[in-house]
Design an enzyme around this catalytic site. Sequence first.
Site, mmCIF file in Angstrom:
data_model
loop_
_atom_site.group_PDB
_atom_site.id
_atom_site.type_symbol
_atom_site.label_atom_id
_atom_site.label_comp_id
_atom_site.label_asym_id
_atom_site.label_seq_id
_atom_site.Cartn_x
_atom_site.Cartn_y
_atom_site.Cartn_z
ATOM 1 C CB CYS A 53 36.802 -0.249 96.798
ATOM 2 S SG CYS A 53 35.496 0.965 97.048
ATOM 3 C CG ASP A 83 27.992 -1.895 97.301
ATOM 4 O OD1 ASP A 83 28.023 -2.807 96.458
ATOM 5 O OD2 ASP A 83 27.867 -2.110 98.517
ATOM 6 C CG ASP A 114 30.408 -1.615 101.086
ATOM 7 O OD1 ASP A 114 31.522 -1.137 101.350
ATOM 8 O OD2 ASP A 114 29.379 -0.940 101.021
ATOM 9 C CE LYS A 115 26.862 -5.273 100.130
ATOM 10 N NZ LYS A 115 27.500 -3.964 100.006
ATOM 11 C CB CYS A 167 33.435 4.629 101.302
ATOM 12 S SG CYS A 167 32.794 4.251 99.650
ATOM 13 C CD GLU A 187 24.595 -0.765 100.359
ATOM 14 O OE1 GLU A 187 25.254 -1.530 101.074
ATOM 15 O OE2 GLU A 187 25.093 0.211 99.757
ATOM 16 C CB SER A 246 24.961 2.946 101.854
ATOM 17 O OG SER A 246 26.270 3.404 102.055
#
Length: 561
Positions: free
Chosen positions: A52, A84, A126-127, A194, A445, A471
Amino acid sequence: MTDTKRPYSSIVVDGVEQAPSRAMLYPVGFKREDFAKAQVGIASTWSMVTPCNMHIDELARAAAQGADEAGAKSVVFNTVTVSDGISMGTPGMRFSLVSREVIADSIETVVGAQGFDGFVAIGGCDKNMPACAMAMARLDRPSVFVYGGTIQTGAERRDIISVFEAVGGHAAGTVSDEELLAVEQTAIPGPGSCAGMYTANTMASAIEAMGLSLPNSSAQEAVSENKRRDAHDAGGAVARLVRDGIKPSDILCMEAFENAITVATALEGSTNAVLHLLAIAHSAGVPLSIDDFTRIGERVPVLADMRPAGNYAMSELIDIGGIQPLMKTLLDAGLLHGDCLTVTGKTLAENLADIDPYPEGQRIIRPLDDPIKPDGHLVILRGNLAPEGAVAKITGHEGLRFTGTARVFRGEEAGMAAIMDGAVRAGDVVVIRYEGPKGGPGMREMLSPTSAINGRGLSSEVALITDGRFSGGSHGFVIGHVTPEAFEGGPIALVEDGDTITVDAHRREINLEVDAGELHNRRRRWQRPRPYARHGTLAKYAKLVSSASEGAVTDKYLYAP
């Protein structure tokens, strides 16, 4: 006196007494003339721990070039990031949501200490994306967010969720060793986040709708000239924002957050949007609540046929124009606030004025009069099992009501083992508890359990309830963010095997069908378990974190109002 065009850096580098500061900056690339320029920090979340973020160093250099060409002086710095997808289903996943706070803190710390007049924040997983937005809101200095971009799909349109679901299929005997290996080796073809409308693409779209990124930043592939240009242009945009004095507080109003929720809803985005938008709003001082998701969801339809519940990947949405035509459709229907200011210095309506509609015949985004679901999929549930709220992702594929028999597990590992062993059967409600912000800690998650349920062909016959979260790749009848969490003695801590649980999405209720007297007796017997961590990062987080219904932030209760 401070220079109004350099309100922060002038304090650090101007005057005889700041000669030591200037001396420290020559070795890192400053020239004498640079001290008269606005300083623009470039917060890079580059790391080789995950695809990512593996390319973000290149985007950071492009952003720095853009800032320099616009007359500012750029300074690149890094923050941490974690994956993640790699840590999923392991103890390491406890650090995922924690990393959001660490990244926001680190950006705030560097920008504050170094006296940058503005900054670009680049996030790719994500975070670190909501973390960037939280830091922008906290610091309230001219700033632009850049999304690192989406990954392309792998062979046979595979992505990371294909791997998780293949694991469940392998356990069920429908996927062979050779087939699992083939999926594993071909699902992730290169850099980027993703591929579906999972948390990264959801948050990129929401942040763009809020006005914190340049138009179309959310809908570009990670490895593309468009993405490099987006990063370059963001550097120049920050230089202009510094010159014009436009700050996040000029952009982040309640209407901006309503725009973000509207777009996330139309895209059938991740339940994590609830958690992260609440946290960003807290940092911005905007009184957003979980009930606002219900209010907006009542009037906004689901229009995007996107993975995980749907069929298409983000790269396929990019091919037909990204989210800008969708936003224009929503604006024209009166579902977006067009007068909200954005980082372009223009309003949202001005940014969208010349956007063309999607091409004829495309099947990814439905028209308003033929939605996938006529109202929102992010459903806030309440009831005696979640008196302070829970978040369900009801896409229309699962049905609107589920009644089943509780199968209770302490922690994800125990629940996952039962699913993989075939002990979870049709009609069960899997309850995974002590996974909340404090009890986990870190609110892991539940992608592995939900994917295993789906891989075993039980997605329409088994529900999963947790005080953890999901997720963006999770789908099925899943309810997370149950509050109060089990570690705080919430009702989810009192559920026993064999209890009947009913989820009614139409009435927005989640109830444990056990009489009040029996629940009272169970509460008297309940004891708080020993904390998972008693020192270090996780222990500090568990001590400070608020509930999921408040965004799981760590600065909510530091001082009394």
